[in-house]
Design an enzyme around this catalytic site. Structure first.
Site, PDB file in Angstrom:
ATOM      1  CG  HIS A  32       6.742  10.977  44.762  1.00 30.05           C
ATOM      2  ND1 HIS A  32       7.600  12.056  44.735  1.00 30.05           N
ATOM      3  CD2 HIS A  32       7.454   9.915  44.267  1.00 30.05           C
ATOM      4  CE1 HIS A  32       8.785  11.659  44.264  1.00 30.05           C
ATOM      5  NE2 HIS A  32       8.725  10.377  43.971  1.00 30.05           N
ATOM      6  CG  HIS A  61       3.752  14.392  39.472  1.00 33.11           C
ATOM      7  ND1 HIS A  61       4.316  15.563  39.002  1.00 33.11           N
ATOM      8  CD2 HIS A  61       3.992  14.396  40.808  1.00 33.11           C
ATOM      9  CE1 HIS A  61       4.872  16.223  39.992  1.00 33.11           C
ATOM     10  NE2 HIS A  61       4.703  15.528  41.107  1.00 33.11           N
ATOM     11  CD  GLU A  93       6.665  16.712  45.992  1.00 34.71           C
ATOM     12  OE1 GLU A  93       7.590  16.662  46.808  1.00 34.71           O
ATOM     13  OE2 GLU A  93       6.575  15.949  45.017  1.00 34.71           O
ATOM     14  CG  ASN A  94       5.931  18.864  42.632  1.00 36.12           C
ATOM     15  OD1 ASN A  94       5.137  17.964  42.880  1.00 36.12           O
ATOM     16  ND2 ASN A  94       7.227  18.684  42.637  1.00 36.12           N
ATOM     17  CG  ASP A 150       2.438  15.486  43.804  1.00 38.69           C
ATOM     18  OD1 ASP A 150       1.623  14.645  44.233  1.00 38.69           O
ATOM     19  OD2 ASP A 150       3.658  15.424  44.039  1.00 38.69           O
ATOM     20  CG  HIS A 185       5.240  12.531  48.585  1.00 37.96           C
ATOM     21  ND1 HIS A 185       4.341  13.255  47.836  1.00 37.96           N
ATOM     22  CD2 HIS A 185       6.460  12.804  48.057  1.00 37.96           C
ATOM     23  CE1 HIS A 185       4.982  13.936  46.916  1.00 37.96           C
ATOM     24  NE2 HIS A 185       6.269  13.670  47.015  1.00 37.96           N
ATOM     25  CG  HIS A 218      10.615  18.224  45.213  1.00 36.32           C
ATOM     26  ND1 HIS A 218      11.933  18.006  44.897  1.00 36.32           N
ATOM     27  CD2 HIS A 218       9.889  17.458  44.368  1.00 36.32           C
ATOM     28  CE1 HIS A 218      11.998  17.154  43.889  1.00 36.32           C
ATOM     29  NE2 HIS A 218      10.775  16.796  43.554  1.00 36.32           N
TER      30      HIS A 218
HETATM   31 FE   LIG Z   1       7.549  14.098  45.371  1.00 33.99          FE
HETATM   32 FE   LIG Z   2       5.529  15.845  43.165  1.00 37.86          FE
END
Ligand SMILES: [Fe+2]
Ligand SMILES: [Fe+2]
Length: 277
Positions: free
Chosen positions: A176, A178, A39-40, A8, A151, A68
């Protein structure tokens, strides 16, 4: 064939280390194909069209997302038009994006990439195990290398998926949470597995966000803005070596590169260029 999944990418610090460091990392680690979970990437949540382009230009071959995915909904047109990005395959058919893709590595080897969302402590989605079966029934048989970015929140979900797909995909790698897990392994059927490859972004943080803000809101319930943190930026991911003739994984290794290492790599490649010219 060496494949890197970058965990991520969080906010500007995460994008910066990828943009500044990925080509040097590709060279140093002899990476043939790069998948990046983005996604982030935009301010800590979602992905814009321009950040998508920047990550591809930096050397990512394919982008995966997660819960996200639609936070910046302008990404929908990218998801509908580009072949180097996928939505989670257990999202509704009507949701923008393709459930799997095949992207050629630089030597022409086709690589199938797909992602799925877990169901434990996540928003309700279709069964990821059945969605995985569906994807694998659709991917052409001559595409031997198949990489799943799962994820998911729960390590139990991750392990079940790894065993469900053992021998049917080259790798099941998690994103996901992290947080990097130390369980990288190759299952008996030849599938590389790791619960989570970690986060690319500021590690002096709580999952990439400012520590003071997250503490304040969590403890007092007073709302604050969870700004992306700044300190100790690292690129975290995992390298998987795959035999391209049968798609089986032969090695798996965690990778963690700090920002100052990126600066050193770039300096040494600059001075090597100067010396050779
Ligand atoms: Fe996520
Ligand atoms: Fe994430």
């Amino acid at each position: 064939m060496r494949i890197l999944l970058i965990g991520d990418i969080v906010g500007k610090p995460g994008r910066q280390i990828v943009v500044q460091g990925l080509s040097a990392i590709r060279e140093r680690e002899a990476v043939d194909f790069v998948i990046a979970n983005a996604e982030n990437a935009d301010g800590g949540s979602g992905l814009t069209a321009s950040h998508y382009r920047a990550l591809i230009d930096a050397g990512a071959d394919c982008i995966t997302l997660g819960d996200h995915i639609y936070r910046r909904f302008e990404i929908a047109s990218v998801l509908e038009s580009e072949t180097r990005v996928v939505k989670p395959a257990n999202f509704p058919e009507q949701a923008p994006g393709r459930p799997w893709t095949v992207v050629e590595a630089r030597d022409g080897t086709p690589v199938c990439v797909f992602s799925l969302l877990g169901r434990v402590f996540m928003k309700p989605v279709d069964c990821p195990f059945q969605a995985a079966n569906r994807v694998l029934s659709e991917v052409p048989a001559d595409v031997k290398i198949r990489i799943l970015d799962f994820h998911a929140e729960a390590t139990s979900d991750m392990q079940v998926m790894g065993r469900h797909l053992d021998g049917r995909v080259s790798a099941v790698l998690g994103t996901h949470t992290h947080v990097t897990t130390a369980d990288e392994q190759i299952f008996p059927g030849g599938t590389a597995f790791q619960c989570d490859v970690g986060m690319t972004g500021p590690h002096e943080s709580i999952l990439g966000r400012r520590i003071d803000r997250v503490l304040e809101t969590t403890i007092s319930f007073r709302p604050t803005h969870f700004h992306v943190a700044k300190g100790d930026v690292r690129l975290n991911g995992t390298l998987v070596d795959v035999d391209p003739t049968n798609g089986k994984a032969v090695a798996i290794r965690r990778l963690s590169v700090a920002m100052d290492e990126v600066d050193q790599m770039k300096q040494s490649s600059c001075s090597a260029e100067k010396n050779s010219s």
